[in-house]
Write a protein that holds these residues in place. Structure first.
Motif, PDB file in Angstrom:
ATOM      1  N   LYS A  34       0.908  21.361  -4.667  1.00 32.81           N
ATOM      2  CA  LYS A  34      -0.130  21.738  -5.627  1.00 32.81           C
ATOM      3  C   LYS A  34      -1.423  20.970  -5.384  1.00 32.81           C
ATOM      4  CE  LYS A  34       3.007  22.999  -9.393  1.00 32.81           C
ATOM      5  NZ  LYS A  34       3.503  22.592 -10.725  1.00 32.81           N
ATOM      6  N   VAL A  35      -1.318  19.673  -5.161  1.00 34.43           N
ATOM      7  CA  VAL A  35      -2.521  18.859  -4.939  1.00 34.43           C
ATOM      8  C   VAL A  35      -3.181  19.239  -3.613  1.00 34.43           C
ATOM      9  CG1 VAL A  35      -3.389  16.518  -4.608  1.00 34.43           C
ATOM     10  CG2 VAL A  35      -1.713  16.971  -6.398  1.00 34.43           C
ATOM     11  N   ILE A  81      -6.811  16.110   4.197  1.00 33.57           N
ATOM     12  CA  ILE A  81      -6.328  16.663   2.929  1.00 33.57           C
ATOM     13  C   ILE A  81      -5.039  15.966   2.516  1.00 33.57           C
ATOM     14  CG2 ILE A  81      -5.267  18.733   1.895  1.00 33.57           C
ATOM     15  CD1 ILE A  81      -7.474  20.362   3.314  1.00 33.57           C
ATOM     16  N   LEU A  82      -4.147  15.739   3.464  1.00 28.93           N
ATOM     17  CA  LEU A  82      -2.906  15.033   3.159  1.00 28.93           C
ATOM     18  C   LEU A  82      -3.202  13.624   2.648  1.00 28.93           C
ATOM     19  CD1 LEU A  82       0.141  14.641   3.104  1.00 28.93           C
ATOM     20  CD2 LEU A  82       0.020  14.108   5.571  1.00 28.93           C
ATOM     21  N   ALA A  83      -4.086  12.894   3.331  1.00 30.72           N
ATOM     22  CA  ALA A  83      -4.427  11.534   2.906  1.00 30.72           C
ATOM     23  C   ALA A  83      -5.035  11.535   1.503  1.00 30.72           C
ATOM     24  CB  ALA A  83      -5.393  10.896   3.903  1.00 30.72           C
ATOM     25  N   SER A  84      -5.931  12.478   1.227  1.00 31.97           N
ATOM     26  CA  SER A  84      -6.546  12.568  -0.101  1.00 31.97           C
ATOM     27  C   SER A  84      -5.514  12.913  -1.162  1.00 31.97           C
ATOM     28  CB  SER A  84      -7.653  13.623  -0.106  1.00 31.97           C
ATOM     29  OG  SER A  84      -8.700  13.234   0.747  1.00 31.97           O
ATOM     30  N   SER A  85      -4.557  13.759  -0.831  1.00 30.82           N
ATOM     31  CA  SER A  85      -3.520  14.152  -1.788  1.00 30.82           C
ATOM     32  C   SER A  85      -2.599  12.981  -2.104  1.00 30.82           C
ATOM     33  CB  SER A  85      -2.722  15.333  -1.231  1.00 30.82           C
ATOM     34  OG  SER A  85      -3.570  16.449  -1.030  1.00 30.82           O
ATOM     35  N   ILE A  86      -2.244  12.198  -1.090  1.00 33.17           N
ATOM     36  CA  ILE A  86      -1.434  11.001  -1.323  1.00 33.17           C
ATOM     37  C   ILE A  86      -2.200  10.039  -2.215  1.00 33.17           C
ATOM     38  CG2 ILE A  86      -0.458   8.937  -0.208  1.00 33.17           C
ATOM     39  CD1 ILE A  86       0.289  10.802   2.158  1.00 33.17           C
ATOM     40  N   TYR A  87      -3.493   9.878  -1.956  1.00 33.40           N
ATOM     41  CA  TYR A  87      -4.324   9.016  -2.803  1.00 33.40           C
ATOM     42  C   TYR A  87      -4.292   9.512  -4.253  1.00 33.40           C
ATOM     43  CZ  TYR A  87      -8.286   6.593  -4.783  1.00 33.40           C
ATOM     44  OH  TYR A  87      -9.074   5.823  -5.605  1.00 33.40           O
ATOM     45  N   ASP A  88      -4.490  10.815  -4.439  1.00 33.49           N
ATOM     46  CA  ASP A  88      -4.512  11.370  -5.797  1.00 33.49           C
ATOM     47  C   ASP A  88      -3.185  11.155  -6.528  1.00 33.49           C
ATOM     48  OD1 ASP A  88      -7.086  12.233  -5.367  1.00 33.49           O
ATOM     49  OD2 ASP A  88      -6.564  14.355  -5.159  1.00 33.49           O
ATOM     50  N   LEU A  89      -2.082  11.293  -5.824  1.00 34.32           N
ATOM     51  CA  LEU A  89      -0.765  11.203  -6.474  1.00 34.32           C
ATOM     52  C   LEU A  89      -0.252   9.772  -6.650  1.00 34.32           C
ATOM     53  CD1 LEU A  89       0.959  14.233  -4.754  1.00 34.32           C
ATOM     54  CD2 LEU A  89       0.515  13.986  -7.199  1.00 34.32           C
ATOM     55  N   TRP A  90      -0.547   8.880  -5.676  1.00 30.24           N
ATOM     56  CA  TRP A  90       0.105   7.567  -5.714  1.00 30.24           C
ATOM     57  C   TRP A  90      -0.834   6.371  -5.738  1.00 30.24           C
ATOM     58  CZ3 TRP A  90       2.526  11.572  -2.988  1.00 30.24           C
ATOM     59  CH2 TRP A  90       3.744  11.965  -3.531  1.00 30.24           C
ATOM     60  N   VAL A  91      -2.152   6.580  -5.690  1.00 35.71           N
ATOM     61  CA  VAL A  91      -3.082   5.448  -5.713  1.00 35.71           C
ATOM     62  C   VAL A  91      -4.036   5.526  -6.903  1.00 35.71           C
ATOM     63  CG1 VAL A  91      -4.899   4.202  -4.462  1.00 35.71           C
ATOM     64  CG2 VAL A  91      -2.953   5.171  -3.204  1.00 35.71           C
ATOM     65  N   ARG A  92      -4.633   6.669  -7.106  1.00 35.75           N
ATOM     66  CA  ARG A  92      -5.697   6.829  -8.114  1.00 35.75           C
ATOM     67  C   ARG A  92      -5.284   6.320  -9.489  1.00 35.75           C
ATOM     68  NH1 ARG A  92     -10.136  10.437  -8.316  1.00 35.75           N
ATOM     69  NH2 ARG A  92      -9.281  11.421  -6.470  1.00 35.75           N
ATOM     70  N   HIS A  93      -4.095   6.643  -9.925  1.00 35.91           N
ATOM     71  CA  HIS A  93      -3.665   6.283 -11.280  1.00 35.91           C
ATOM     72  C   HIS A  93      -2.580   5.212 -11.270  1.00 35.91           C
ATOM     73  CE1 HIS A  93      -6.088   9.581 -12.699  1.00 35.91           C
ATOM     74  NE2 HIS A  93      -5.487  10.383 -11.838  1.00 35.91           N
ATOM     75  N   ARG A  94      -2.608   4.393 -10.245  1.00 33.24           N
ATOM     76  CA  ARG A  94      -1.602   3.335 -10.121  1.00 33.24           C
ATOM     77  C   ARG A  94      -1.732   2.347 -11.270  1.00 33.24           C
ATOM     78  NH1 ARG A  94      -2.530   0.292  -4.870  1.00 33.24           N
ATOM     79  NH2 ARG A  94      -1.750   2.239  -4.014  1.00 33.24           N
ATOM     80  N   ASP A 121       6.191   5.122   7.327  1.00 36.17           N
ATOM     81  CA  ASP A 121       6.874   4.491   6.201  1.00 36.17           C
ATOM     82  C   ASP A 121       6.000   3.338   5.741  1.00 36.17           C
ATOM     83  OD1 ASP A 121       9.666   5.792   6.346  1.00 36.17           O
ATOM     84  OD2 ASP A 121       9.371   5.063   8.392  1.00 36.17           O
ATOM     85  N   GLY A 122       5.776   3.228   4.448  1.00 38.01           N
ATOM     86  CA  GLY A 122       5.007   2.104   3.935  1.00 38.01           C
ATOM     87  C   GLY A 122       4.369   2.412   2.602  1.00 38.01           C
ATOM     88  N   SER A 123       3.527   1.493   2.167  1.00 36.73           N
ATOM     89  CA  SER A 123       2.817   1.673   0.898  1.00 36.73           C
ATOM     90  C   SER A 123       1.875   2.869   1.009  1.00 36.73           C
ATOM     91  CB  SER A 123       2.015   0.414   0.570  1.00 36.73           C
ATOM     92  OG  SER A 123       0.912   0.313   1.463  1.00 36.73           O
ATOM     93  N   PRO A 124       1.478   3.451  -0.114  1.00 36.04           N
ATOM     94  CA  PRO A 124       0.524   4.564  -0.052  1.00 36.04           C
ATOM     95  C   PRO A 124      -0.745   4.192   0.724  1.00 36.04           C
ATOM     96  CG  PRO A 124       1.449   4.439  -2.247  1.00 36.04           C
ATOM     97  CD  PRO A 124       1.933   3.219  -1.503  1.00 36.04           C
ATOM     98  N   ASP A 125      -1.273   2.988   0.507  1.00 31.37           N
ATOM     99  CA  ASP A 125      -2.484   2.575   1.220  1.00 31.37           C
ATOM    100  C   ASP A 125      -2.255   2.520   2.730  1.00 31.37           C
ATOM    101  OD1 ASP A 125      -4.094   2.244  -1.120  1.00 31.37           O
ATOM    102  OD2 ASP A 125      -3.083   0.345  -1.502  1.00 31.37           O
ATOM    103  N   HIS A 126      -1.107   1.984   3.136  1.00 32.80           N
ATOM    104  CA  HIS A 126      -0.778   1.886   4.561  1.00 32.80           C
ATOM    105  C   HIS A 126      -0.641   3.282   5.183  1.00 32.80           C
ATOM    106  CE1 HIS A 126       1.231   0.508   8.236  1.00 32.80           C
ATOM    107  NE2 HIS A 126       2.103   1.473   8.006  1.00 32.80           N
TER     108      HIS A 126
END
Length: 140
Positions: A34-35, A81-94, A121-126
């Motif tokens: 969806k994202v 797009i994948l990197a931005s979507s990961i940011y939106d799901l797991w970083v933005r509202h951490r 494999d790793g943290s969302p930022d990594h």
């Protein structure tokens, strides 16, 4: 022909053992899809709903679907797009008091050197940093 990157979610769990389910997809697939669509990607499953099974893990780790980037044009756009979507799901509202999840992801694509398969494999930022580095080298 669409300028949107085309991405297919493939069955399987990155780094996971053999699943008893036929065509298993991690339960994160729908939210990620969806994202990614809101960011402009053409994303879909490789199997219809009746032929796939959602697999949920109860863990601090997060398994993302195996992804195939179809076609070589626009690969860097799809990766961004994948990197931005990961940011939106797991970083933005951490939440600051909650630990980072450990993400597991597998990507398949073609580039100037041929077919590639990458597991991250790793943290969302990594993971985001690694995807952005791949993106910088993707279409060049």
């Amino acid at each position: 022909m669409s300028d949107r990157p085309t991405i297919r979610f493939l069955p399987g769990i990155p780094g996971g053992s053999a699943e008893p389910a036929t065509n298993p997809y991690p339960d994160t697939a729908l939210d990620l899809m969806k994202v990614m669509r809101t960011h402009g990607a053409d994303v879909d499953y490789s199997h219809p709903p009746e032929d796939r099974a959602d697999v949920a893990y109860r863990s601090a780790d997060v398994w993302l679907p195996v992804m195939a980037f179809l076609g070589s044009s626009g690969l860097s756009v799809g990766l961004n797009i994948l990197a931005s979507s990961i940011y939106d799901l797991w970083v933005r509202h951490r939440q600051p008091d909650r630990p980072n999840p450990n993400l597991h992801i597998e990507l398949q694509y073609n580039d100037a050197t041929g077919e590639r398969q990458v597991r991250l494999d790793g943290s969302p930022d990594h993971v985001i940093q690694a995807i952005r580095e791949m993106s910088g080298n993707a279409d060049g």
